[in-house]
Motif scaffolding. Structure first.
Motif: not given
Length: 352
Positions: A245-257
């Motif tokens: 869930v993108a909104d639950e990552l906070g300030v983090a971004e999804r990793s390359k994988l």
């Protein structure tokens, strides 16, 4: 529809038609609180909200409904053994068709109880959207998962693109019943499956791929680019869940994988197995994961189909249309198409 006499699922009153929209039922939605659960449900078009201590049943719209609120079982990425396997995909809220398929093919009995013994049932995603029986399908599969474990079997519900869409607030295919339900409850629909909800926690625990013996099950497929990551099934599942869930990552971004797994060529969206993939490349992917075939949904057919001489089996049999569907059954090394009357036709691995 049936009532399980042992569990009394209580879903008889759930179904709606266009003319009875104002009288529909939905739920229940359970949210964890300090001393129990906050429960939201709709009966005959009216919203109800109350608190509940931990217990095994709830009075739901005139029915006594069994609850499965126990911790989510651990997810595994690989299983081996000499047991039968049944698989279906893309239920899309068509609860009745799912139940008829499972009954006719001796996965469950007439009362909805698990009778598949040490067998394993795989659902390769897309319970959500399009149909009006999503909530009851989720609760039933959650319950059946626990029942199968008691007999040494297993139920494996893998995430599809529609689960991921809903959890991320993309509701473009949502049945109008659920928009009305969310409005009555006063909560955006995606938040009915938040991290505080029982069903939301359950969904967030799920895998995106599982290998059972020599068969790789997932919703869409693996694009050849997966080989460049030199990763494992276990790591694919871990990253997919962690970055679900993108909104639950906070300030983090999804990793390359993570970006790849959740992108258009990722395992929940890729359709290349039925269009343009080269057979030699397909073999390379299978060899990397030490598997013989992919078993996938997502791409709709009128029946269970074989492609690439059995290296790909498509199990999206268009249940979403609300008319009929099929199961894939693997028993003692033989692959069968199984219909809603329990009739089996051997699946041949000739090129189609």
């Amino acid at each position: 529809m049936y009532i399980n006499k042992k569990l009394v699922l209580g879903f008889l009153g759930l179904f709606i038609s266009a003319s009875s929209m104002a009288m529909f039922n939905d739920g229940p939605y359970f949210f964890s609180e300090k001393e129990g659960y906050r429960v939201e449900l709709i009966c005959a078009g009216k919203e109800r909200s109350f608190y509940l201590q931990v217990q095994s049943h709830i009075e739901y719209c005139g029915q006594r409904m069994a609850l499965e609120l126990t911790p989510n079982p651990p997810q595994v990425s690989q299983i081996e053994g000499a047991f039968p396997v049944a698989a279906l995909s893309d239920i899309h809220g068509q609860y009745d068709i799912m139940i008829q398929l499972l009954k006719a093919n001796k996965i469950i009995d007439e009362n909805g109880n698990w009778v598949f013994g040490k067998g394993h049932l795989v659902i390769t995603g897309d319970i959500f959207d399009r149909g009006s029986q999503v909530t009851e399908t989720l609760w039933y599969i959650k319950w059946l998962e626990g029942e199968a474990l008691k007999y040494g079997g297993g139920v494996h519900f893998l995430l599809g693109n529609h689960e991921v869409m809903v959890l991320n607030g993309d509701l473009r295919y949502l049945h109008k019943k659920y928009l009305k339900a969310a409005s009555l409850i006063g909560t955006p629909f995606a938040q009915l499956f938040s991290k505080k909800s029982v069903l939301g926690q359950w969904l967030r625990s799920k895998n995106v791929v599982i290998k059972i013996n020599e068969n790789l099950f997932l919703h869409g497929g693996f694009h050849p680019n997966i080989l460049g990551f030199k990763t494992s099934l276990k790591e694919i599942n871990r990253v997919f869940r962690a970055e679900l869930v993108a909104d639950e990552l906070g300030v983090a971004e999804r990793s390359k994988l993570g970006l790849y797994l959740h992108g258009t060529n990722g395992p929940i969206w890729y359709r290349g197995f039925f269009s343009n993939i080269d057979s030699e490349v397909l073999s390379k992917i299978l060899t990397y994961f030490n598997a013989s075939r992919f078993i996938v949904g997502h791409t709709s057919h009128s029946e269970v189909v074989s492609r690439h001489f059995g290296k790909v089996i498509g199990i999206d049999s268009s249940i979403k249309l609300g008319h009929k569907g099929e199961l894939l059954i693997i028993d003692k090394g033989v692959f069968w198409r199984a219909d809603m009357q329990g009739q089996r036709v051997k699946l041949h691995f000739d090129e189609q």
